[in-house]
Design an enzyme around this catalytic site. Structure first.
Site, PDB file in Angstrom:
ATOM      1  N   GLU A 105       0.842  -1.207   0.000  1.00 14.35           N
ATOM      2  CA  GLU A 105       0.000   0.000   0.000  1.00 14.35           C
ATOM      3  C   GLU A 105       0.870   1.247   0.000  1.00 14.35           C
ATOM      4  O   GLU A 105       1.911   1.286   0.654  1.00 14.35           O
ATOM      5  CB  GLU A 105      -0.896  -0.033   1.246  1.00 14.35           C
ATOM      6  CG  GLU A 105      -1.936   1.060   1.308  1.00 14.35           C
ATOM      7  CD  GLU A 105      -2.890   0.887   2.518  1.00 14.35           C
ATOM      8  OE1 GLU A 105      -3.342  -0.239   2.811  1.00 14.35           O
ATOM      9  OE2 GLU A 105      -3.151   1.917   3.169  1.00 14.35           O
ATOM     10  N   ASP A 107       0.241   5.321   0.619  1.00  9.56           N
ATOM     11  CA  ASP A 107      -0.833   6.175   1.152  1.00  9.56           C
ATOM     12  C   ASP A 107      -0.546   7.660   1.167  1.00  9.56           C
ATOM     13  O   ASP A 107       0.490   8.079   1.680  1.00  9.56           O
ATOM     14  CB  ASP A 107      -1.036   5.884   2.653  1.00  9.56           C
ATOM     15  CG  ASP A 107      -1.711   4.586   2.932  1.00  9.56           C
ATOM     16  OD1 ASP A 107      -2.461   4.117   2.087  1.00  9.56           O
ATOM     17  OD2 ASP A 107      -1.482   4.052   4.036  1.00  9.56           O
ATOM     18  N   GLU A 109      -2.851  10.597   3.009  1.00 11.44           N
ATOM     19  CA  GLU A 109      -4.088  10.888   3.748  1.00 11.44           C
ATOM     20  C   GLU A 109      -4.033  12.335   4.199  1.00 11.44           C
ATOM     21  O   GLU A 109      -3.029  12.781   4.757  1.00 11.44           O
ATOM     22  CB  GLU A 109      -4.229   9.976   4.968  1.00 11.44           C
ATOM     23  CG  GLU A 109      -4.665   8.579   4.603  1.00 11.44           C
ATOM     24  CD  GLU A 109      -5.035   7.763   5.840  1.00 11.44           C
ATOM     25  OE1 GLU A 109      -6.221   7.471   6.016  1.00 11.44           O
ATOM     26  OE2 GLU A 109      -4.124   7.461   6.622  1.00 11.44           O
TER      27      GLU A 109
END
Ligand code: NAG
Length: 294
Positions: A105, A107, A109
């Site tokens: 993953e 990311d 955010e």
């Protein structure tokens, strides 16, 4: 005469910028073609013939979407404009992820804040199900005032996170010292807008102000021209019909040049507010191996 000269040059400017926007938008993706809305019961919308996507959040639900394609390596750009005003408690997640319990993953955010207080850009990298590699940044602009480009360059050498073309984070392939690197599992692109006022606001200190709902984030100009689409067990970059993405293979081995390295250092020095590799309390047995080399 001055009047007609300036109006014709004005016309030229309009004409050129109109033409340029056509050329640029034809190279950008179309949300109807590249993405599907996955949840939110009407709160996510694709509008303007696929040029714009909006997510919204209210007290009953957030919303989200995902890419139709899976990718195994790519240079992937998206422009986002984040929830304006009092966005405290909202989280706009934009990430790539594979499936299964040993997932990879990458990311981004975005943690909202009270009006006038800075957003936090939170980043993480998971390889084979293990993350715990958080780095957080403030941005050098207001990410709610306009669209900005958030990019991932993922190739076999490293993962580089960039904002408006400025690298903010590099995760090197250090398999040579035993750190797993995402390189075998295709990933889809996901995004969602949700409420996380139990952790995103300094441990739940500030609560989401639902009187300001619905909260909305917008997306445009998705670009994955330089990405390898994974389908039925094969990569578009290695299939016989197409040996490279349209602009060539350079991105697959691209490294940061010295001016980009300099900008990366500038961001890390001036805008990084959390780095797991500097959080000694968290790793009493010693830092993860990649920390010693970055
Ligand atoms: C919100 O703003 C405060 C005050 O500047 C800051 O300490 C905090 O890191 C910001 N972000 C979040 C998510 O709380």
């Amino acid at each position: 005469m001055a009047f007609s000269t300036s109006s014709s040059s004005l016309f030229l400017i309009f004409f050129v910028s109109f033409w340029l926007s056509l050329v640029l938008s034809s190279s950008a993706g179309n949300f109807n073609q590249d993405f599907q809305i996955t949840w939110g019961d009407g709160r996510a919308k694709i509008i303007n013939n696929g040029d714009l996507l909006t997510l919204s959040l209210d007290r009953f639900s957030g919303s989200g979407f995902q890419s139709k394609n899976e990718y195994l390596f790519g240079k992937i750009d998206m422009q986002l404009k984040l929830v304006p005003g009092n966005s405290a408690g909202t989280v706009t997640a934009y990430y790539l992820s594979s499936k299964g319990s040993n997932w990879d993953e990458i990311d981004f955010e975005f943690l909202g804040n009270l009006s006038g207080d800075p957003y936090i850009l939170h980043t993480n990298v998971f390889s084979q199900g293990k993350g715990n590699r958080e780095q957080q940044f403030y941005l050098w602009f207001d990410p709610t005032a306009d669209f900005h480009t958030y990019s991932v360059l993922w190739n076999p050498k490293h993962i580089i996170f960039s904002v408006d073309g400025i690298p903010i984070r590099k995760f090197k392939n250090l398999e040579s010292i035993g750190v797993p690197f995402p390189k075998n599992q295709p990933m889809r692109i996901y995004s969602s807008l949700w409420n996380a006022d139990d952790w995103a606001t300094r441990g739940g200190l500030v609560k989401t102000d639902w009187s300001k709902a619905p909260f909305t984030a917008s997306y445009r100009n998705f670009n994955a021209i330089n990405a390898c689409v994974w389908s039925s067990g094969a990569s578009s970059c290695t299939s016989s019909r197409k040996s490279a993405t349209p602009t060539g293979n350079a991105w697959l081995s691209q490294e940061l040049d010295s001016s980009s390295e300099g900008r990366l250092k500038w961001v890390q020095k001036n805008y990084m507010i959390y780095n797991y590799c500097a959080d000694a309390k968290r790793f009493p047995q010693g830092f993860p191996p990649e920390c010693k080399l970055s």
